[in-house]
Enzyme design. Structure first.
Site, PDB file in Angstrom:
ATOM      1  N   PRO A  71      30.183 -98.656 -63.400  1.00  0.00           N
ATOM      2  CA  PRO A  71      30.279 -97.356 -62.719  1.00  0.00           C
ATOM      3  C   PRO A  71      31.308 -97.160 -61.518  1.00  0.00           C
ATOM      4  O   PRO A  71      31.578 -98.061 -60.827  1.00  0.00           O
ATOM      5  CB  PRO A  71      28.853 -97.072 -62.108  1.00  0.00           C
ATOM      6  CG  PRO A  71      28.188 -97.870 -63.086  1.00  0.00           C
ATOM      7  CD  PRO A  71      28.966 -99.319 -63.330  1.00  0.00           C
ATOM      8  N   CYS A  72      31.888 -95.936 -61.538  1.00  0.00           N
ATOM      9  CA  CYS A  72      32.939 -95.752 -60.514  1.00  0.00           C
ATOM     10  C   CYS A  72      32.644 -94.678 -59.546  1.00  0.00           C
ATOM     11  O   CYS A  72      33.337 -94.366 -58.604  1.00  0.00           O
ATOM     12  CB  CYS A  72      34.222 -95.315 -61.231  1.00  0.00           C
ATOM     13  SG  CYS A  72      34.084 -93.759 -62.196  1.00  0.00           S
ATOM     14  N   GLN A  73      31.433 -94.007 -59.572  1.00  0.00           N
ATOM     15  CA  GLN A  73      31.243 -92.934 -58.769  1.00  0.00           C
ATOM     16  C   GLN A  73      31.369 -93.180 -57.074  1.00  0.00           C
ATOM     17  O   GLN A  73      31.888 -92.354 -56.380  1.00  0.00           O
ATOM     18  CB  GLN A  73      29.781 -92.506 -58.988  1.00  0.00           C
ATOM     19  CG  GLN A  73      29.711 -91.693 -60.423  1.00  0.00           C
ATOM     20  CD  GLN A  73      29.161 -92.641 -61.226  1.00  0.00           C
ATOM     21  OE1 GLN A  73      29.317 -93.857 -61.334  1.00  0.00           O
ATOM     22  NE2 GLN A  73      28.483 -92.109 -62.465  1.00  0.00           N
TER      23      GLN A  73
END
Ligand SMILES: C[S@@+](CC[C@H](N)C(=O)[O-])C[C@H]1O[C@@H](n2cnc3c(N)ncnc32)[C@H](O)[C@@H]1O
Length: 446
Positions: A71-73
């Protein structure tokens, strides 16, 4: 093996490149179901933080490569950029690679991840475990995707020198970015439909030729025989489409450009403020531009028009689409990896090697000879580079074809590789300074 597989964009591309995905993992039930319906039952719902549970499973399957986009959030420019639990999953990815030790790994993330503490920690673990790294920021629009989407890709291979795949990834770029018209053209079989003004006149036009003049009558709906993708006609006829602008950016682009990066809200209609204050560079007023459908954004992300999203609600589908690695980009990277694995490509000689030799008194012909000997040695080594110069020399002695060369040639090849390793040893080692700070180590220890 794919970790954080989502709805399967990356798996789809890798399969097209000839990979067999033996197992995929994601913790989000709707994504797991979408993946299963489209790509098969080899996906498991699992929380990848649970390394005690997942680590032994992955090790037992002995994959050749572990791929994934954690995940990159926490890193992305849209998020708050506080490194929390989701950033920690980048460390989990690295830990799982270090536990299973496949020959290769491929990791995708937003470009900002490169500056994060989580990646610095992950990187340190991977380097310590013996992986040579290629860290490249690639723009999807140059890899068969009609979308400007810049992402960080890290490819690791055990024992390699850093940067080993950089030139091959650059060589796989197309000369120009892919446009939305390229995609729509494909969907209609390189043609588009414009309702003819007079009976007997043409309705289907090649995307390679000037379009017929658009008049009221040409906006009639396409006959069913010309409707592989409903909604394409509207975009082709209007020649421009709206996507929800980011900050103060443009909202309207022509179909002769790539789309901007697809996010969850890309296909929303123009808001009152977008209509009242269009961007000066907009291709037309937002009220005139076509609005993208969910199928359009899905296709712009590289999913086929018939991808089955029925396991997810509309909002989750938008999120999964936005999350994905566009299949064509994953496919291009996958092909580069397979070509190197098969010994079909060698890395280009990097930058200033020639200059470095000249400073050491080599004549121009001697520089040329040294470079061509490095290339010849690399071909014998089937494209492998080695982080460890001694291992490289030892490997050269044992490769097919080396022993049968003359003593002089063998000596030249050894010397050329030694020189190259010596040159590489200076600047690149400095680049590898671990970006860790003590406070974070305490966090990990805790
Ligand atoms: C950037 S998306 C990956 C998209 C995918 N690479 C593709 O091409 O479609 C990240 C994925 O990580 C999953 N994820 C988040 N936390 C997780 C966890 N703790 N364990 C497993 N998967 C997780 C999310 O559900 C999401 O699908």
């Amino acid at each position: 093996m794919e970790l954080f597989a989502g709805a399967g964009g990356m798996s789809l591309g890798l399969k097209r490149a000839g990979f067999e995905v033996v197992q995929a993992y994601d913790s989000w039930a709707p994504a797991v179901e979408v993946y299963r319906r489209n790509l098969g039952p080899h996906i498991w719902q699992a929380d990848l933080k649970d390394i005690f549970h997942v680590g032994p499973m992955i090790t037992a399957l002995a994959p050749d490569i572990i791929c994934g986009g954690p995940p990159c959030q926490d890193f992305s420019s849209a998020g708050e950029r506080i490194e929390g639990e989701r950033a920690a999953l980048t460390r989990a990815f690295a830990m799982l690679v270090c536990i299973a030790r496949p020959s290769w790994f491929l990791m995708e993330n937003v470009p900002r991840a490169a500056q994060s503490q989580a990646w610095a920690d992950a990187r340190a673990m991977l380097v310590k475990a013996g992986y040579g790294l290629t860290e490249s920021k690639l723009d999807a629009s140059f890899y068969g995707v009609p979308q400007i989407r810049k992402r960080l890709f890290v490819v690791g291979r055990l024992g390699e020198a850093d940067g080993f795949l950089e030139s091959a990834l650059a060589a796989a770029r197309t000369d120009r970015p892919m446009t939305v018209r390229d995609m729509l053209g494909d969907a209609l079989g390189d043609a588009f439909y414009s309702h003819p003004r007079m009976p007997g006149k043409r309705g289907v036009w090649s995307t390679e030729e000037p379009a017929p003049t658009m008049r009221g009558s040409s906006r009639r709906p396409m006959p069913p025989s010309y409707q592989p993708h409903p909604g394409d006609a509207a975009i082709l006829e209007r020649g421009a489409f709206f996507t929800r602008p980011y900050h103060t950016g443009r909202g309207v682009r022509t179909i002769d450009e790539p789309a901007p990066v697809i996010v969850r809200t890309s296909r929303e209609r123009p808001r009152p403020k977008d209509l009242a204050m269009p961007h000066p560079a907009d291709a037309m007023h937002p009220s005139q531009a076509a609005v993208l459908s969910q199928t359009h954004v899905s296709r712009i992300q590289g999913f086929p028009g018939n991808w089955d999203w029925s396991a997810a609600n509309s909002r989750d589908t938008d999120q999964m689409i936005a999350n994905a690695v566009p299949a064509a980009l994953a496919e291009a990277i996958g092909r580069v990896i397979r070509a190197r694995e098969a010994g079909e490509s060698i890395p280009e000689i990097q930058g200033r090697f020639g200059q470095w030799l000249r400073q050491r008194g080599f004549s121009k012909p001697a520089v040329r000879n040294a470079k061509s000997r490095v290339n010849r040695a690399r071909r014998l080594l089937l494209g492998r580079t080695f982080g460890d110069a001694a291992a490289e020399q030892a490997s050269l002695e044992t490769v097919d074809g080396f022993a049968s060369l003359s003593v002089a040639i063998r000596s030249d090849l050894r010397a050329a590789l030694r020189l190259y390793a010596e040159w590489r040893g200076d600047p690149p080692k400095a680049k590898r300074k671990p970006k860790v700070d003590a406070s974070n180590h305490e966090m990990i220890a805790a």
